[in-house]
Write an enzyme that holds these catalytic residues in place. Sequence first.
Site, PDB file in Angstrom:
ATOM      1  N   CYS A 272       0.775  -1.250   0.000  1.00 16.87           N
ATOM      2  CA  CYS A 272       0.000   0.000   0.000  1.00 16.87           C
ATOM      3  C   CYS A 272       0.800   1.291   0.000  1.00 16.87           C
ATOM      4  O   CYS A 272       0.498   2.206  -0.767  1.00 16.87           O
ATOM      5  CB  CYS A 272      -0.920   0.026   1.218  1.00 16.87           C
ATOM      6  N   ARG A 342       5.395  -8.171  -1.040  1.00 17.91           N
ATOM      7  CA  ARG A 342       5.146  -7.098  -1.997  1.00 17.91           C
ATOM      8  C   ARG A 342       5.867  -5.811  -1.559  1.00 17.91           C
ATOM      9  O   ARG A 342       5.703  -5.373  -0.434  1.00 17.91           O
ATOM     10  CB  ARG A 342       3.630  -6.873  -2.152  1.00 17.91           C
TER      11      ARG A 342
HETATM   12  C1  UDX Z   1      -0.485  -0.541   5.918  1.00 20.24           C
HETATM   13  C2  UDX Z   1      -1.376   0.285   6.869  1.00 20.24           C
HETATM   14  O1  UDX Z   1      -0.826   0.215   8.197  1.00 20.24           O
HETATM   15  C3  UDX Z   1      -2.809  -0.235   6.830  1.00 20.24           C
HETATM   16  O2  UDX Z   1      -3.647   0.581   7.635  1.00 20.24           O
HETATM   17  C4  UDX Z   1      -3.308  -0.224   5.388  1.00 20.24           C
HETATM   18  O3  UDX Z   1      -4.606  -0.768   5.312  1.00 20.24           O
HETATM   19  C5  UDX Z   1      -2.372  -1.014   4.501  1.00 20.24           C
HETATM   20  O4  UDX Z   1      -1.042  -0.503   4.604  1.00 20.24           O
HETATM   21  P1  UDX Z   1       0.697  -2.916   6.036  1.00 20.24           P
HETATM   22  O5  UDX Z   1       1.342  -2.531   4.743  1.00 20.24           O
HETATM   23  O6  UDX Z   1       0.078  -4.263   6.142  1.00 20.24           O
HETATM   24  O7  UDX Z   1      -0.443  -1.864   6.423  1.00 20.24           O
HETATM   25  O8  UDX Z   1       1.810  -2.852   7.188  1.00 20.24           O
HETATM   26  P2  UDX Z   1       2.354  -1.755   8.208  1.00 20.24           P
HETATM   27  O9  UDX Z   1       2.349  -2.362   9.554  1.00 20.24           O
HETATM   28  O10 UDX Z   1       1.711  -0.460   8.060  1.00 20.24           O
HETATM   29  O11 UDX Z   1       3.897  -1.645   7.775  1.00 20.24           O
HETATM   30  C6  UDX Z   1       4.280  -1.132   6.518  1.00 20.24           C
HETATM   31  C7  UDX Z   1       5.794  -1.094   6.406  1.00 20.24           C
HETATM   32  O12 UDX Z   1       6.354  -0.106   7.268  1.00 20.24           O
HETATM   33  C8  UDX Z   1       6.486  -2.404   6.778  1.00 20.24           C
HETATM   34  O13 UDX Z   1       7.535  -2.658   5.869  1.00 20.24           O
HETATM   35  C9  UDX Z   1       7.016  -2.139   8.172  1.00 20.24           C
HETATM   36  O14 UDX Z   1       8.138  -2.928   8.498  1.00 20.24           O
HETATM   37  C10 UDX Z   1       7.403  -0.664   8.058  1.00 20.24           C
HETATM   38  N1  UDX Z   1       7.437   0.034   9.356  1.00 20.24           N
HETATM   39  C11 UDX Z   1       6.304   0.145  10.119  1.00 20.24           C
HETATM   40  C12 UDX Z   1       8.631   0.623   9.782  1.00 20.24           C
HETATM   41  O15 UDX Z   1       9.647   0.543   9.092  1.00 20.24           O
HETATM   42  N2  UDX Z   1       8.638   1.292  10.988  1.00 20.24           N
HETATM   43  C13 UDX Z   1       7.521   1.412  11.767  1.00 20.24           C
HETATM   44  O16 UDX Z   1       7.614   2.036  12.835  1.00 20.24           O
HETATM   45  C14 UDX Z   1       6.322   0.815  11.324  1.00 20.24           C
HETATM   46  P1  ADP Z   2      -5.163  -7.207  -2.084  1.00 16.78           P
HETATM   47  O1  ADP Z   2      -3.913  -7.147  -1.279  1.00 16.78           O
HETATM   48  O2  ADP Z   2      -5.694  -5.824  -2.396  1.00 16.78           O
HETATM   49  O3  ADP Z   2      -6.211  -8.092  -1.516  1.00 16.78           O
HETATM   50  P2  ADP Z   2      -4.369  -9.260  -4.025  1.00 16.78           P
HETATM   51  O4  ADP Z   2      -3.454  -9.082  -5.199  1.00 16.78           O
HETATM   52  O5  ADP Z   2      -3.921 -10.117  -2.895  1.00 16.78           O
HETATM   53  O6  ADP Z   2      -4.760  -7.783  -3.544  1.00 16.78           O
HETATM   54  O7  ADP Z   2      -5.779  -9.835  -4.542  1.00 16.78           O
HETATM   55  C1  ADP Z   2      -6.452  -9.422  -5.658  1.00 16.78           C
HETATM   56  C2  ADP Z   2      -7.159 -10.637  -6.270  1.00 16.78           C
HETATM   57  O8  ADP Z   2      -8.089 -10.170  -7.255  1.00 16.78           O
HETATM   58  C3  ADP Z   2      -6.236 -11.630  -6.997  1.00 16.78           C
HETATM   59  O9  ADP Z   2      -6.351 -12.900  -6.387  1.00 16.78           O
HETATM   60  C4  ADP Z   2      -6.748 -11.647  -8.464  1.00 16.78           C
HETATM   61  O10 ADP Z   2      -6.707 -12.935  -9.049  1.00 16.78           O
HETATM   62  C5  ADP Z   2      -8.197 -11.159  -8.284  1.00 16.78           C
HETATM   63  N1  ADP Z   2      -8.791 -10.552  -9.481  1.00 16.78           N
HETATM   64  C6  ADP Z   2      -8.270  -9.603 -10.294  1.00 16.78           C
HETATM   65  N2  ADP Z   2      -9.154  -9.264 -11.276  1.00 16.78           N
HETATM   66  C7  ADP Z   2     -10.273 -10.016 -11.078  1.00 16.78           C
HETATM   67  C8  ADP Z   2     -11.546 -10.122 -11.734  1.00 16.78           C
HETATM   68  N3  ADP Z   2     -11.834  -9.358 -12.795  1.00 16.78           N
HETATM   69  N4  ADP Z   2     -12.438 -11.034 -11.258  1.00 16.78           N
HETATM   70  C9  ADP Z   2     -12.137 -11.786 -10.181  1.00 16.78           C
HETATM   71  N5  ADP Z   2     -10.970 -11.727  -9.506  1.00 16.78           N
HETATM   72  C10 ADP Z   2     -10.040 -10.856  -9.933  1.00 16.78           C
END
Ligand code: UDX
Ligand code: ADP
Length: 483
Positions: A272, A342
């Site tokens: 994200c 990712r």
């Molecule tokens: C993030 C947001 O927290 C979440 O609300 C949103 O829905 C999706 O994106 P996520 O990517 O799952 O969630 O993990 P997060 O815990 O936020 O960590 C993101 C990255 O920042 C990781 O690589 C983590 O190691 C790093 N991080 C986090 C740091 O380097 N330092 C910190 O203090 C906190």
């Molecule tokens: P997120 O972290 O946002 O959940 P992911 O990449 O893990 O994203 O998941 C997205 C999923 O959506 C994948 O499993 C992919 O196969 C599916 N997907 C993409 N396009 C379509 C579609 N048109 N219909 C159904 N599934 C789809």
Amino acid sequence: MVKICCIGAGYVGGPTMAMIALKCPDIEVAVVDISVPRIAAWNSEVLPIFEPGLDEVVKACRSRNLFFSTDVEKHVSEAGIVFVSVNTPTKTRGLGAGKAADLTYWESAARMIADVSKSDKIVVEKSTVPVKTAEAIEKILSHNNKGVSFQILSNPEFLAEGTAMEDLKSPDRVLIGGRETPAGRKAVQALKAVYAHWVPEDRILTTNLWSAELSKLAANAFLAQRISSINAMSALCESTGADVAEVAYAIGKDSRIGSRFLNASVGFGGSCFQKDILNLVYICECNGLIDIANYWKQVVQINDYQKSRFVQRVVSSMFNTVSGKKIAVLGFAFKKDTGDTRETPAIDVCNGLLGDKALLSIYDPQVTEQQIRRDLSMNKFDWDHPQHLQPLNLSDSVNLVQVSKDAYEATKNAHGLCILTEWDEFRKLDYQKIYQQMQKPAFVFDGRNVANVVELRKIGFIVYSIGKPLDPWMRDLPAASSF
Ligand code: UDX
Ligand code: ADP
């Protein structure tokens, strides 16, 4: 019985729908995906994603009111509420390349919904999308409908991986954005009623569509900005002899700043943060707000700087070359307690070391060898497509990579070891044993500040730990070039 369908059985769709099924026994939930292996895995003993607490919830609900299926059209046509949680990659070509979101998968999902719907539906944006996507989706749906009406809602997901089930069970807030019309308000209430099964009413916020869409990008931008800010401080700490953990603790005591998300690291990763900020930058540019775009761009640039700074520390400490030297890499996931890679900083760090012809030996408790090899062969941004559409760039350097079964195997005969994920087990390793089996001088480069620097130096290691006072060995060596 209310029926919910979620398109996209990924990290967001899977756990979110599992929690809805658990908390709402009166609702039938179907999670659908075009990926046959992914759905097969959701229906098997080994789920496609690792998330503490997820197995139990899926096992309790599966075949009761939670179903996983590839029959996308059937389940969409039967549902009253359709969540869309498909991939939204960063565009790699054309207008907005490197920044804007590629809405191909979203658009095809929307066209399919319009095509198969025979009854009115609420369509919920769950994947992070650029602001005003709902408007575009609304147009696709209304120009293709067959006499049915659609209400679009934005219901961004704030769960963090590794704590997804806890975050879903007791969210800080649930955000629902909708149109400010009677039909829009009714749709918002219908979705609110789903969450109200377990979330206290005062935590369910309702806003207009654009506010909800923008709040998601803004929340991630603010969080990532904190990390880039503390990482920027970490470089200054190394130059001045301050300790970034002490600085973080001291500033975090100010209740206006708060103590969370202040851990300096080798860089943030995850699906994200970078994507959402690049999206925000693109939206600002499209609206002529160039200074604002540049402000947010810096958050990503400092993150890139931090990763290359780390590689430079490794190379310059080891006599300016790592060519032919074995380097153990402990941790590949973008953070602990997830198998997700990712945008993990480990990819850039490994590629940086491979660029200098290091021999890498990688160990991560949750990431498979196949995934590591895929990640190191992939072009920037390609990870965010369904797996069968990810183009691979099979470079020679992947031959320089070995994947190990544990930290001890990975560090055998290594010249250096890099900690890139803060897995708890890396705090408890027998570093004495590791030291004995490494080449000398033996180096530790801790990108997550998990190792006990004093203990390791006592054993004999030369230690670099992000933002900590430097080992005498490193004091006069170049720290980093600018990006
Ligand atoms: C993030 C947001 O927290 C979440 O609300 C949103 O829905 C999706 O994106 P996520 O990517 O799952 O969630 O993990 P997060 O815990 O936020 O960590 C993101 C990255 O920042 C990781 O690589 C983590 O190691 C790093 N991080 C986090 C740091 O380097 N330092 C910190 O203090 C906190
Ligand atoms: P997120 O972290 O946002 O959940 P992911 O990449 O893990 O994203 O998941 C997205 C999923 O959506 C994948 O499993 C992919 O196969 C599916 N997907 C993409 N396009 C379509 C579609 N048109 N219909 C159904 N599934 C789809």
